[in-house]
Design an enzyme around this catalytic site. Sequence first.
Site, PDB file in Angstrom:
ATOM      1  CB  CYS A 145     -18.051   3.831 -27.664  1.00 33.54           C
ATOM      2  SG  CYS A 145     -19.532   4.661 -28.161  1.00 33.54           S
ATOM      3  CD  GLU A 146     -18.371   3.630 -21.024  1.00 32.62           C
ATOM      4  OE1 GLU A 146     -19.235   3.811 -20.170  1.00 32.62           O
ATOM      5  OE2 GLU A 146     -18.370   2.668 -21.811  1.00 32.62           O
ATOM      6  N   GLY A 179       0.782  -1.235   0.000  1.00 39.63           N
ATOM      7  CA  GLY A 179       0.000   0.000   0.000  1.00 39.63           C
ATOM      8  C   GLY A 179       0.809   1.278   0.000  1.00 39.63           C
ATOM      9  NE  ARG A 196      -0.731   2.301  -5.624  1.00 42.17           N
ATOM     10  CZ  ARG A 196      -1.894   2.230  -6.273  1.00 42.17           C
ATOM     11  NH1 ARG A 196      -1.999   2.739  -7.477  1.00 42.17           N
ATOM     12  NH2 ARG A 196      -2.943   1.686  -5.706  1.00 42.17           N
ATOM     13  N   PRO A 246       4.589  -5.077  -1.107  1.00 42.07           N
ATOM     14  CG  PRO A 246       6.758  -4.318  -1.505  1.00 42.07           C
ATOM     15  CD  PRO A 246       5.982  -5.335  -0.720  1.00 42.07           C
TER      16      PRO A 246
END
Length: 444
Positions: free
Chosen positions: A362-363, A249, A294, A292
């Site tokens: 398409c959003e 985190g 990220r 860990p």
Amino acid sequence: MILDAHPFNVNTKGHLEIGGVDTIQLAEKYGTPLYVYDVEMIRNHARAFVQAFRDAGVHGKVAYASKAFSTIAMLQVAKQEGLCLDVISEGELYTALQADFPTEKIHMHGNNKNEKEIAMGVEHEIGCIVIDNFHDIDLLDLELMKQEKTMNVLIRVTPGVESKTHKYIMTGNEDSKFGFDLQNGQAEDALKKLLGHPRINLKGLHCHIGSQIFETDGFRVAADILFVKLAAWKEKYQFESEVLNLGGGFGIRYTESDTPLPLAEYVKDMIQSVGQNCHKYNMKSPEIWIEPGRSIVGDAGITLYTIGANKNIPGVREYYSVDGGMTDNIRPALYQSKYDAVIANRPEASPEKEVSIAGKCCESGDMLIWDLPVPQIQDKDILAVFSTGAYNYSMASHYNRLTKPAVVFIEGGQDYLVVKRETYEDIVKNDLSYEGIKSFTSAK
Ligand SMILES: Cc1ncc(COP(=O)(O)O)c(C=O)c1O
Ligand SMILES: N[C@@H](CCCC[NH3+])C(=O)O
């Protein structure tokens, strides 16, 4: 200037480089969108964690949380760095086996492990299974009986800590799908089921309070809460945790406003708070494990895109669209995450306006960056988005039948293709034709 907030250089051609390699050449060679990683940065992050334990003379294990970015090449780098590995599914375990990851260093998570996943972990004699719920205990016990084996486990608990992060990536709070509640007696019930178990060897506790956390307070509070219980359980059951896994985190810089701590600081602080608690309750020091994800890969990765269409709505906003989007980076749509980017073919050009970077799906929510300061943009400029190394490739999708981008590793000034760009054949290869299976008569 955006570039000053990120550890990447500009070469003599005035192009952004990564690990000494020209990003424009990479875009020409491999096409865009393209994920590119500086492997030396990945190694440095891994070493910072490992070294922090060594410097303190404390037994620790650093398990790379492979959900952040799981490919064979990445797991081989983690293996070379001597890390352990956290997997949470059969697919992540399968990838680890393909990378020839030492199975005794693999830890298996998951809030809904199925029989097949548990059987695979037991068969390969992985290092540990993190028990998330009573269902896990039942399935694991059955499988151990079947295979006549034993397994090390940790009990995952939710300490009731609300980490300061997006609500979708908080995991230590009471109202969470993960782990056993520490306060309402569930965790103690799990402990009682496992104490003295003939096949399940309880090594300790696990907690993970959330992701992208910038201070150490949350980890400290969690450790304090765990130790109150551990002290009670020592008294009541003579149970002493050999291992305390405090999860991952640790936050990274996405934009200038993010101020991450040096990685070693998190470890130092954890070691200190565990030490103080052991002293306070007269307990043996457990091994400290961390997970860990990220912080090992996040800022070591960038994504290169080619800029295409422009839509200017005077007085409202100017959009530039790129050849990827939420399919290769779902995080802005999912967590309102912010990113920095530069025009890689002239990253030092002074900004002249603010534009918003849209994806090609398409959003309406398919936006990568709102209000990015940029110089004048030309057709086919290359956009480099920073800090896309974690939870981008691993959360990529095929929405609108877009193919997943290639992944290139850079090390020693060389580029290596480690994941091929998907083809449309790859996308349709599991589709089966319905014609000829059933004949239709059209309605009259
Ligand atoms: C149990 C567990 N461990 C480790 C991690 C890795 O987190 P991060 O990538 O933020 O380090 C996660 C994800 O939040 C997780 O759920
Ligand atoms: N996928 C999330 C983090 C979740 C981590 C897993 N518990 C992100 O991109 O930030």
